[in-house]
Design a protein around this motif. Structure first.
Motif, PDB file in Angstrom:
ATOM      1  N   ALA A   4       0.851  -1.193   0.000  1.00 29.71           N
ATOM      2  CA  ALA A   4       0.000   0.000   0.000  1.00 29.71           C
ATOM      3  C   ALA A   4       0.881   1.234   0.000  1.00 29.71           C
ATOM      4  N   GLU A   5       0.380   2.286  -0.615  1.00 30.97           N
ATOM      5  CA  GLU A   5       1.153   3.522  -0.755  1.00 30.97           C
ATOM      6  C   GLU A   5       0.356   4.675  -0.160  1.00 30.97           C
ATOM      7  N   ALA A 279     -13.858   5.716  -5.705  1.00 33.75           N
ATOM      8  CA  ALA A 279     -13.352   6.169  -4.406  1.00 33.75           C
ATOM      9  C   ALA A 279     -12.460   5.137  -3.727  1.00 33.75           C
ATOM     10  N   GLU A 280     -12.436   3.918  -4.265  1.00 38.60           N
ATOM     11  CA  GLU A 280     -11.589   2.865  -3.696  1.00 38.60           C
ATOM     12  C   GLU A 280     -10.158   2.992  -4.219  1.00 38.60           C
ATOM     13  N   PRO A 281      -9.179   2.372  -3.542  1.00 36.25           N
ATOM     14  CA  PRO A 281      -7.778   2.527  -3.947  1.00 36.25           C
ATOM     15  C   PRO A 281      -7.516   2.126  -5.398  1.00 36.25           C
ATOM     16  N   THR A 282      -6.671   2.888  -6.051  1.00 40.19           N
ATOM     17  CA  THR A 282      -6.235   2.583  -7.411  1.00 40.19           C
ATOM     18  C   THR A 282      -5.203   1.468  -7.361  1.00 40.19           C
ATOM     19  N   ILE A 283      -5.375   0.494  -8.245  1.00 38.89           N
ATOM     20  CA  ILE A 283      -4.478  -0.662  -8.308  1.00 38.89           C
ATOM     21  C   ILE A 283      -3.478  -0.453  -9.439  1.00 38.89           C
ATOM     22  N   VAL A 290       2.115  -5.391  -7.152  1.00 43.00           N
ATOM     23  CA  VAL A 290       0.859  -4.640  -7.144  1.00 43.00           C
ATOM     24  C   VAL A 290       0.894  -3.645  -5.996  1.00 43.00           C
ATOM     25  N   THR A 291       0.591  -2.392  -6.306  1.00 42.02           N
ATOM     26  CA  THR A 291       0.547  -1.345  -5.282  1.00 42.02           C
ATOM     27  C   THR A 291      -0.848  -0.734  -5.255  1.00 42.02           C
ATOM     28  N   TYR A 292      -1.380  -0.534  -4.041  1.00 44.07           N
ATOM     29  CA  TYR A 292      -2.672   0.121  -3.862  1.00 44.07           C
ATOM     30  C   TYR A 292      -2.435   1.581  -3.467  1.00 44.07           C
ATOM     31  N   TYR A 293      -3.012   2.491  -4.238  1.00 43.96           N
ATOM     32  CA  TYR A 293      -2.901   3.916  -3.952  1.00 43.96           C
ATOM     33  C   TYR A 293      -4.258   4.439  -3.483  1.00 43.96           C
ATOM     34  N   PRO A 294      -4.391   4.804  -2.208  1.00 48.06           N
ATOM     35  CA  PRO A 294      -5.688   5.273  -1.697  1.00 48.06           C
ATOM     36  C   PRO A 294      -6.112   6.579  -2.364  1.00 48.06           C
ATOM     37  N   HIS A 335      -5.291  11.319  -9.470  1.00 49.26           N
ATOM     38  CA  HIS A 335      -6.318  11.464  -8.430  1.00 49.26           C
ATOM     39  C   HIS A 335      -6.743  12.922  -8.284  1.00 49.26           C
ATOM     40  N   TYR A 336      -5.769  13.809  -8.307  1.00 52.47           N
ATOM     41  CA  TYR A 336      -6.086  15.230  -8.166  1.00 52.47           C
ATOM     42  C   TYR A 336      -6.975  15.706  -9.322  1.00 52.47           C
ATOM     43  N   ALA A 337      -6.602  15.365 -10.550  1.00 52.64           N
ATOM     44  CA  ALA A 337      -7.360  15.812 -11.722  1.00 52.64           C
ATOM     45  C   ALA A 337      -8.787  15.275 -11.688  1.00 52.64           C
ATOM     46  N   ALA A 338      -8.940  14.005 -11.329  1.00 55.85           N
ATOM     47  CA  ALA A 338     -10.274  13.412 -11.249  1.00 55.85           C
ATOM     48  C   ALA A 338     -11.103  14.093 -10.165  1.00 55.85           C
ATOM     49  N   ARG A 339     -10.457  14.410  -9.039  1.00 57.47           N
ATOM     50  CA  ARG A 339     -11.147  15.060  -7.921  1.00 57.47           C
ATOM     51  C   ARG A 339     -11.685  16.428  -8.336  1.00 57.47           C
TER      52      ARG A 339
END
Length: 355
Positions: A4-5, A279-283, A290-294, A335-339
């Motif tokens: 996880a990151e 809204a769930e972590p990006t895989i 595999v890294t999960y980015y919240p 994530h920022y752009a999507a937000r």
């Protein structure tokens, strides 16, 4: 290996070279409106889906304009991502776009919107069809897309062979294509030519799975393009559909790993697979890990429209990728752009990113 990151928000824009990111796809004029569930039922449309209009959906466009307050926004999945990448980079002329429009008022409106956004619009103009449109049906913050390609379906591969477009392709370092372009008659031929160029020149070729119906009904075309991909983007629904199509009985993390390990033409870099999940972590699967980015939480009261969130994520990601940033920075930027986009109507952005 799974990890996880955690991280803070994105940093300031980084200067990009002129023409370094090139998108190829279907330029569309989005006709966007908030509608009741009855309209979805009337036209056989499901929430959170994207389809090509069939005969039964053709009256939808006239009804939208007639009965609902609509917004007209420059759209098309790839063009959205390229506009956001340009916005995130704040570098003059960093991005360009190829696609087909009609010689009509909508085409002029699209050209102006693209140019005003700082993107170099290298459109092929046709007299065969009017400029393509996409009905964006919004209900309680969710959305569905019903696309009528028209002129976008008329793109000619010969357009890429002109001296002017060849110069644009030579200058580009990153090519991005949403799989919607696979439905265009000369789309697969164009994709293959650009992908081969990218492989031969050790450039980056990125592709989005884009919609479940493409995975189900255009799998032959998609499978021919996938070996050239350095980056593959998808949301969770598309990822699940892809895994099912491949006969994989596994979770999304394992599916991302398997897709990243599929045969690849270029040995210049391992394939990176990015599965966004709202809204769930990006895989992210890269090099066997595999890294999960919240995803930073957003108050639901601020949610306006999810249309374009995935496109915006890719745009933010590509802007940092073009600057040579590490994966964590690219995801953070996405994530920022999507937000930003989901707090506005359609895939639109303020004058400058607040980063």
């Amino acid at each position: 290996m799974v990890k996880a990151e955690t991280y803070e928000g994105p940093g300031a824009p980084v200067e990009l070279a002129e023409g370094c990111i090139l998108g190829i796809g279907n330029p569309l004029l989005d006709v966007s409106a908030v509608v009741p569930t009855e309209l979805f039922e009337k036209y056989g449309v499901k929430l959170n889906d994207a389809i090509l209009a069939e005969e039964k959906q053709m009256p939808l466009y006239e009804e939208l304009v007639k009965d609902y307050p609509v917004e007209y926004i420059a759209g098309g999945a790839t063009q959205n991502s390229i506009r956001v990448a340009q916005w995130m980079s704040q570098s003059k002329g960093a991005t360009g776009f190829l696609g087909s429009i009609g010689q009509d008022d909508f085409g002029k409106q699209l050209t102006k919107a693209c140019t005003d956004a700082g993107v170099a619009a290298h459109y092929y103009e046709t007299t065969e069809q009017p400029t393509g449109v996409c009905a964006v049906l919004i209900h309680e913050g969710e959305r569905s897309l019903v696309t009528k390609l028209d002129a976008a379906n008329c793109y000619k591969h010969s357009h890429t062979k002109s001296e002017a477009i060849q110069a644009v392709i030579e200058k580009a370092k990153i090519f991005y294509i949403a799989s919607f372009f696979l439905t265009v008659p000369e789309g697969p031929e164009t994709i293959e030519a650009v992908a081969k160029h990218a492989a031969e020149e050790s450039k980056i070729f990125a592709m989005n799975l884009s919609a479940p119906f493409l995975i189900d009904f255009f799998s032959e075309q998609m499978n021919k393009a996938l070996p050239y991909t350095d980056f593959v983007f998808s949301n969770e629904t598309e990822a699940e559909t892809f895994a099912k199509k491949q006969g994989w009985d596994c979770d999304l993390a394992e599916a991302a790993l398997r897709l990243s390990a599929m045969p690849k033409v270029s040995g210049a870099r391992p394939r990176t697979v990015v599965f966004s999940q709202g809204a769930e972590p990006t895989i992210v699967a890269f090099n066997g890990t595999v890294t999960y980015y919240p995803v930073p939480k957003l108050n639901t009261d601020l949610l306006v429209d999810t249309n374009g969130a995935g496109d915006a994520f890719v745009g933010g990601f590509l802007a940092r990728l073009a600057a040579g940033m590490p994966l964590a920075e690219c995801v953070r930027s996405g994530h920022y752009a999507a937000r930003v986009v989901i707090q506005r109507s359609g895939c639109s952005v303020p004058p400058q990113p607040d980063i």
